[in-house]
Scaffold this active site. Sequence first.
Site, PDB file in Angstrom:
ATOM      1  N   SER A   1       0.833  -1.204   0.000  1.00  0.00           N
ATOM      2  CA  SER A   1       0.000   0.000   0.000  1.00  0.00           C
ATOM      3  C   SER A   1       0.865   1.250   0.000  1.00  0.00           C
ATOM      4  CB  SER A   1      -0.889  -0.008   1.247  1.00  0.00           C
ATOM      5  OG  SER A   1      -1.492   1.261   1.432  1.00  0.00           O
TER       6      SER A   1
ATOM      7  N   GLU B   1       0.278   3.672   1.654  1.00  0.00           N
ATOM      8  CA  GLU B   1       0.336   4.118   3.047  1.00  0.00           C
ATOM      9  C   GLU B   1       1.699   3.817   3.672  1.00  0.00           C
ATOM     10  OE1 GLU B   1      -1.857   5.623   5.187  1.00  0.00           O
ATOM     11  OE2 GLU B   1      -3.372   5.949   3.656  1.00  0.00           O
TER      12      GLU B   1
ATOM     13  N   TYR C   1      -1.583  -0.007  10.611  1.00  0.00           N
ATOM     14  CA  TYR C   1      -1.822  -0.690   9.339  1.00  0.00           C
ATOM     15  C   TYR C   1      -0.625  -0.539   8.411  1.00  0.00           C
ATOM     16  CZ  TYR C   1      -3.406  -1.188   4.515  1.00  0.00           C
ATOM     17  OH  TYR C   1      -3.503  -1.534   3.195  1.00  0.00           O
TER      18      TYR C   1
END
EC number: 4.2.1.47
Lengths: 373, 361
Positions: free
Chosen positions: A162, A164, A185
């Site tokens: 991801s 992120e 996460y």
Amino acid sequence: MASENNGSRSDSESITAPKADSTVVEPRKIALITGITGQDGSYLTEFLLGKGYEVHGLIRRSSNFNTQRINHIYIDPHNVNKALMKLHYADLTDASSLRRWIDVIKPDEVYNLAAQSHVAVSFEIPDYTADVVATGALRLLEAVRSHTIDSGRTVKYYQAGSSEMFGSTPPPQSETTPFHPRSPYAASKCAAHWYTVNYREAYGLFACNGILFNHESPRRGENFVTRKITRALGRIKVGLQTKLFLGNLQASRDWGFAGDYVEAMWLMLQQEKPDDYVVATEEGHTVEEFLDVSFGYLGLNWKDYVEIDQRYFRPAEVDNLQGDASKAKEVLGWKPQVGFEKLVKMMVDEDLELAKREKVLVDAGYMDAKQQP
Amino acid sequence: MASRSLNGDSDIVKPRKIALVTGITGQDGSYLTEFLLEKGYEVHGLIRRSSNFNTQRLNHIYVDPHNVNKALMKLHYGDLSDASSLRRWLDVIKPDEVYNLAAQSHVAVSFEIPDYTADVVATGALRLLEAVRSHNIDNGRAIKYYQAGSSEMFGSTPPPQSETTPFHPRSPYAASKCAAHWYTVNYREAYGLYACNGILFNHESPRRGENFVTRKITRALGRIKVGLQTKLFLGNIQASRDWGFAGDYVEAMWLMLQQEKPDDYVVATEESHTVKEFLDVSFGYVGLNWKDHVEIDKRYFRPTEVDNLKGDASKAKEMLGWKPKVGFEKLVKMMVDEDLELAKREKVLADAGYMDAQQQP
């Protein structure tokens, strides 16, 4: 729900037998997908079935229906021999089930799309997030590795990364950009990334990381900001809702279409060598721009409906994500088909239809309108 | 528990600080405990239940629970894989400082049991961080947290490695340590928790686990010297490491938690030595030639090698005022001395028929 696949195995074997005219057909490839019930899982399944694959999905047991996104392509187990898509119970927190299904299914390709993928929720349940996202990936890698050793087969592995993971590292972000994760996460996704790299380097496993920037679609979970907006917009348009509460409107993301990104995943596993790739549109847009385009498309002004709620701000903000996908373009020959405005309109169209359907039920007294304050 | 009341003479004494140490039975845990007790701390350790004795490194400072009120070091059962026990002990002990030294810290073993390694090293750190965070909120306290990082996190990134050097972990252990690092950074940035990462380069001592190469060498050397063993099997003797003394490094850990602001620090001697150099110095110290005794065994090579680790500890020197006291040669000799004594003790038992000599082929 879940079915044994013995019938499918014999079916697959018969396909590989030489035809009467002595032509040998290429055996049908088998793919195993975790997280098959999610947005990416459903698009990937459609894509692979379109490519002629036999697709197996691992799903967690749930007392609620959790297969809405794949119902349209799922075939009832009573017709098991005809089905090219099958579902089985397993979980990334359970190493035994992962190993067993890999040994039974004997996949050529494994796509690990499973995750507790919501950033804000990862702050609420960090322990579980780490177990599924990080250690779960490690369990699956280890299951694939030991299967390939025991059976002498080659299984290719795709790990869903991801954007992120880049967190507060400034854009544009590429495969060589250092990570600075800003949530449990994201930190867990970083761990899964490095487990994947390590299994490739240590054991020679064909294992790839796809560092996918934000990707959306009408099937995006409703608790992600883009879908939250279009879902609310549809209801506002038909009069079922008056307000939409949001957090950081200035957050900027590189939003692509999920259906495009699953092709990139597949392309990674078709290369001669495993590697890691950033997948992105290379355009950054703010939440405010998303509001402008979506509400504008229906002739509304978002400022009349949106209120800022501090509860939606993150403990650690990720302000700006924009990917550099040059490697995916050069090596994989991949490029996004659906642009930002088309994506937004696609989502609004679908959610407007959904809202109209809800309004029918409300008007007939079957549903509360769920008016918000 | 420790008394915090005023003295009779109206003098207000500074309250004794309380530290909670996970992994207290390990090398670092034992040196840190000694260091903190010397500083006047009350030290609580979390240990896993084991049917074997697992407190050898602490026995010399541990006080029998029957004298519990006198003890400044106490042990409790807890585990990083069990969030409930972590939360409960934090609430009971109310520590000022938490040092997370627990880990499945052996690289080669992490390739054998990767799942467990990830659960304890990575998710375990996250459980502890979350327990500390919620304890602070519920009690209005400000616990400081130290996370034990490892130079292994740098893996194949070339030396010298500093706080800003990107990671490239080369084992499930190292990748898990990276995750713990980022969980710690995230809790600092997201919640304002006073949480530090100490990226400690290899640190050794006579208490190092016998399955780490340095101690494996000195342990075998002592036995070879007294005639209990003839061969030592090793892997990559060209691997280069920045080896420091564990007793020096625990001071750095403590200093990190005494700063005005939390941060991450590399702790290293800034000198690199190969396993071969370690062999030269250790065998040379007792007048032997290691080539007469060492054989290379492929089983000891890693699936992915980490060839060269050397830290840049300038930030720790500047900000913490820390520097290593024990150099490489002194460290090696310290370890050889101790293991030679241990081997002599073994020989007494072997000669008296109480022990097999465990001759190796």
